[in-house]
Write a protein that holds these residues in place. Sequence first.
Motif, PDB file in Angstrom:
ATOM      1  N   TYR A 196      -9.048   2.112  -6.895  1.00  0.00           N
ATOM      2  CA  TYR A 196      -9.995   2.848  -5.751  1.00  0.00           C
ATOM      3  C   TYR A 196      -9.964   4.365  -6.288  1.00  0.00           C
ATOM      4  O   TYR A 196     -11.157   5.092  -5.835  1.00  0.00           O
ATOM      5  N   VAL A 251      -3.138   5.997   0.543  1.00  0.00           N
ATOM      6  CA  VAL A 251      -3.872   5.194   1.227  1.00  0.00           C
ATOM      7  C   VAL A 251      -3.663   4.794   2.851  1.00  0.00           C
ATOM      8  O   VAL A 251      -2.567   4.424   3.181  1.00  0.00           O
ATOM      9  N   THR A 278      -0.505  -3.705  -6.601  1.00  0.00           N
ATOM     10  CA  THR A 278      -1.152  -3.071  -5.781  1.00  0.00           C
ATOM     11  C   THR A 278      -1.325  -1.642  -6.339  1.00  0.00           C
ATOM     12  O   THR A 278      -2.496  -0.949  -5.820  1.00  0.00           O
ATOM     13  N   GLU A 332      -4.964   0.268  -6.292  1.00  0.00           N
ATOM     14  CA  GLU A 332      -5.080   1.762  -5.724  1.00  0.00           C
ATOM     15  C   GLU A 332      -5.484   2.625  -6.738  1.00  0.00           C
ATOM     16  O   GLU A 332      -6.259   3.598  -6.601  1.00  0.00           O
ATOM     17  N   HIS A 355       0.837  -1.119   0.072  1.00  0.00           N
ATOM     18  CA  HIS A 355      -0.068   0.198  -0.152  1.00  0.00           C
ATOM     19  C   HIS A 355       0.831   1.345  -0.157  1.00  0.00           C
ATOM     20  O   HIS A 355       2.040   1.377   0.578  1.00  0.00           O
TER      21      HIS A 355
END
Length: 755
Positions: free
Chosen positions: A744, A423, A737, A741, A418
């Motif tokens: 997102y 995030v 990842t 993200e 992350h």
Amino acid sequence: MAASPDELIAEGLDHHRAGRHREAAQSYQRVLAVDPRNADALHLLGMVAQARGRYAAAIDHIQTAIKLRPGIPSFHNNLALAMWRHGMLDKAAEQCREALALRPDYPQCHNNLGNIRAEQDRLDDAVACYEQAIRLKPDHASAHHNLAVARLKQQRFDDAVRCCREAIRYQPGYAKAHFHLGCAQKALGHTSDALASFQTAVQHDDGDARAHPQLGLLRAAGGDLSGAEKSFQAAIGADRNMVESIRGLGDVYAKQRRLDAAEACYRRLPESADVLNELGSALRGQGRLTEAITCYRRALADDAGFVAARQNLANAFMDAGDLDEAIDAFRETLRIRPGYADAHSAMLFCMNHRPSIDPQELLGAHRDWASRHANPGDAPVRLDNEPDPQRRLRVGYVSPDFREHVVARFFEPILTNHDPEQVEAILYAQVEIEDEVSRKLKRLAGAWCPTGAMSDAELAARIRQDRVDVLVDLAGHTGGARLGAFAHRPAPVQVTYLGYPNTTGVDTIDYRLTDGVADPDDQDRWYVEKLVRLPLGFLCFAPPSTGEPPVMAPAFESAGHVTFGSFNRLSKINDEVVALWSRVLQSVEGSLLHVKSLSLNDPAIRQRMHERFERHGIARDRIVLLEYVHGRREHLATYGPIDIALDTLPYAGTTTTCEALWMGIPTVTQASEAHVGRVGMSVLHQVGLADLAAPSGDEFVRITTELAGDTDRLATLRRTLRDRMMASPLGDGVTVTRSIEDAYRTMWRTWCAAS
């Protein structure tokens, strides 16, 4: 010179106070041999008989003493005690009243009358007696304690706490008062206080078996299984027949996955539907499915409405590969309890395994689940998340699998990589027992929130309170999922990912993360959620961190033949799979097939597996059935003798495919139309082995046969696959990842624009 009666009585009292009851009785009998009408000796002989549990004799002696010397309050009080303990409650109460008529200010007798009234379930009368005893003697610890017990029975728990504290104030080492204080505190939900009180009770009276099981229950509920085990064992040491402790110890062993020990405990208990259900689960966990199914059926014969046993029966059928029987059992469970969301989810999971299932039917089944279980009925709550498209996002992940579980192996790389500037990760953990994996994930996360004690509404409220921007479900319709919380819309953006190979059916979940191989462009119609296809694949695999076995030399070089293998669950190995694998074995002369599954621990299922292959002309000496092994290193080592892994359909392998690749073993898969049958193809695309994904059964046989004959390629793959895998997107946690993200962020911007 012979001792006088007074001297003999004094001698008897010394023995009596020291607990030497036989010697005390002999002293009193010597008095009576000289003076048969000595009321004091008769009374004291009755007290000794009472102390030795001989209540009829005690009653006889004390009644004779009263006839010889009436009007002594203590004689009537002690006769009442003997009658009470002999079960003569009404006559015992009469004797208490006789004593109190002679001496109204007799606190011990008021206390004893209270005990009698309590046993008669006349709790208000009992309370009045105890309160009178306390008025007469404020430091009467026993009366305070007995009043506390009465308040417990009346469910006046705060009063019970106060009374226990008074008893302890006057008698700090009063173990029973500490015990009942713990009971009251437990009833009030003051778990840490109750734990301390039970511990103090044990310190003051380790032989009292009652506090140990309560300690065990609280320790188990708090996740301290080692402490719970010790408490239950201590209770059993004090009373080997204590059913509550044997059951508690069995439950602890079951949670620890020490299933043989759990089985032994359950077999010690009196048979009941509940015990048979737990015994069945211990057997099922050992792969002894035939015995487990028998236990569940016996439980249901005793209680046909026992839905937990019926769901477990369905799960056992599924483990055995009997999918139709499993679904019938799930449907019967739902007929009995239509609102049983967990059983309904388990049925959906099972339906994904059926070769003949129609995608439209499956979508309808998921929508039906949502219509029954994902309609909270409350008004939508306005979300006040700041609609800033560029700010740092709070992303919540909800899962029961933040522990040693296959999902954690795919989630850990995402959490590890992350971007903390973009995030903040919050883990909502439906985890009953935390382990080392849990602790590692907790260290990696921004926050960790246990959710086991929360209702769906409470979990949704907590997520709103935490101002989560993007909420991600990692479980779908697998065990322990919390889709009901998502139905409350606690976050602006809601996503499902990773743990379940199909739609959730829940309208409030906006997106589903996948990729273009697992879900081609024509698959959107089978989902309630909007599909977001990640560019390099939707999976990232965390290889074993320590102690993994090395890649061995190609198995065929030492064996002299090619060995195929599959370590998938038996529920995935349907008759179509057996027929397809049999064609492969017929095409590759001298080849063997290794099959490993927990369910193959069952001799009857092993026999049936051999018979299934024999129907296709495959002799049983070509099918090597492996029992389950404990430990990840030991499990990976069983890949050593295998050259090529064979995938299942329509439910393809995921973890088994990745593990095989890690051990240098290529997997051949047959892709189907739905996501559930295309995950193997997605994994192979990620590592550059797309040619091993077959579009049909004929192609599956051709590809597998050609690969078995290409020993140079097999040797090269054996040597290079591990490095190749880790250099691919499947092993690139950073890149995968970032793509997640980025997704997102796009979802968040869409919500901000709409806001």
